[in-house]
Every structure is written in structure tokens, then in C-alpha cells.
Design an enzyme around this catalytic site. Structure first.
Site, mmCIF file in Angstrom:
data_model
loop_
_atom_site.group_PDB
_atom_site.id
_atom_site.type_symbol
_atom_site.label_atom_id
_atom_site.label_comp_id
_atom_site.label_asym_id
_atom_site.label_seq_id
_atom_site.Cartn_x
_atom_site.Cartn_y
_atom_site.Cartn_z
ATOM 1 N N THR A 25 -41.668 26.430 21.582
ATOM 2 C CA THR A 25 -41.731 26.737 20.162
ATOM 3 C C THR A 25 -40.596 27.689 19.807
ATOM 4 O O THR A 25 -40.206 28.532 20.610
ATOM 5 C CB THR A 25 -43.078 27.393 19.761
ATOM 6 O OG1 THR A 25 -43.197 28.669 20.384
ATOM 7 C CG2 THR A 25 -44.252 26.517 20.146
ATOM 8 N N GLU A 26 -40.058 27.525 18.618
ATOM 9 C CA GLU A 26 -39.102 28.463 18.042
ATOM 10 C C GLU A 26 -39.761 29.021 16.798
ATOM 11 O O GLU A 26 -40.280 28.264 15.978
ATOM 12 C CB GLU A 26 -37.803 27.761 17.636
ATOM 13 C CG GLU A 26 -36.843 27.576 18.756
ATOM 14 C CD GLU A 26 -35.505 27.039 18.260
ATOM 15 O OE1 GLU A 26 -34.488 27.467 18.816
ATOM 16 O OE2 GLU A 26 -35.487 26.204 17.344
ATOM 17 N N ASN A 27 -39.743 30.318 16.686
ATOM 18 C CA ASN A 27 -40.419 30.964 15.577
ATOM 19 C C ASN A 27 -39.411 31.749 14.746
ATOM 20 O O ASN A 27 -39.172 32.911 15.002
ATOM 21 C CB ASN A 27 -41.517 31.890 16.121
ATOM 22 C CG ASN A 27 -42.487 31.115 16.982
ATOM 23 O OD1 ASN A 27 -43.340 30.426 16.479
ATOM 24 N ND2 ASN A 27 -42.318 31.192 18.290
#
Length: 132
Positions: free
Chosen positions: A46-48
Site C-alpha cells: 500500500t502507498e498512503n
């Protein structure tokens, strides 16, 4: 990409977006990263948000926002795997006012060596966990 990975990605992404609220949803992507490609189980990254975007960077400096991100990941995992809360309260470890430090002792190719060191540390009163 396995069907399980796609299903987990859909559920976890939805829960993260629900938890973090009013941010631009840049969608779900797939890439040929070694950390994903070389695993033999469903896997996702995931990239947040992005620290090079001033608005995102401001949000990422907020402890409350980081907790929202963490909550979204946790809820996504709960939902993706159908986890249930335990009904019996688990005893909480006693934490003193002193600052605690975690030390990783090492990695062993022979589990018996790891267990031997763990026993020595336990005898001295240290909490020890063997992972792997």
C-alpha cells in the site's frame, strides 16, 4: 496476480479509503515488484499519500492521520480475512513508566541455536520471542 490478492486488495483499499476520509483516491495499481512477484502467497503493497505533495505531507505529519491510516489497514485485514474479536479479554502486559527498547538478537539457520539462546535469556528474566 492471484484472485486472492485482487480480492484482498479490493477490501483493504476500500477500508483504508473509508478510514482516511477526504483524500484523492488514486486507485489500485499492480506492478511487477520483486517483493510481490517472488512470493508464493497473496501479497500487496500500500502507498498512503506522497510526501512530495505539500497537502499530503501535511497530513502525513499528523499523528491522528497516521492512526487513521493504521486503523484502515487493520480494518481491511479484519474484513478481508473474516477475523472476529475475541470474547475473552486478553491480559495486558504491565508497562512501567520507563521507556522500553526492543532488541533483535539475531537470526539463526538452526532453530536449536535460537532456542538455546532464548532459554539463556529467559533464565536472566528477559522476555523472549522466537519468530519464524
Amino acid at each position: 496476480v492471484s484472485q486472492a490478492t485482487i480480492a484482498y486488495q479490493n477490501v483493504i483499499h476500500q477500508e483504508i479509503m473509508k478510514a482516511i476520509g477526504n483524500v484523492r483516491d488514486r486507485g489500485k495499481k499492480r506492478a511487477n515488484y520483486a517483493v510481490l512477484r517472488e512470493t508464493r502467497m497473496p501479497a500487496l503493497l500500500t502507498e498512503n499519500l506522497f510526501i512530495d505533495n505539500p497537502s499530503d505531507a501535511t497530513k502525513l505529519k499528523s499523528e491522528q492521520f497516521l492512526l487513521q491510516i493504521a486503523h484502515g489497514h487493520a480494518q481491511g485485514i479484519v474484513k478481508a480475512f473474516g477475523l472476529k474479536k475475541k470474547t475473552k479479554q486478553q491480559p495486558q502486559p504491565k508497562v512501567s513508566d520507563k521507556k522500553l527498547y526492543r532488541v533483535q538478537v539475531g537470526a539463526f539457520s538452526d532453530r536449536k541455536n535460537a532456542e538455546k539462546l532464548a532459554e539463556e535469556l529467559k533464565k536472566k528474566g528477559y522476555p523472549v520471542y522466537i519468530v519464524g
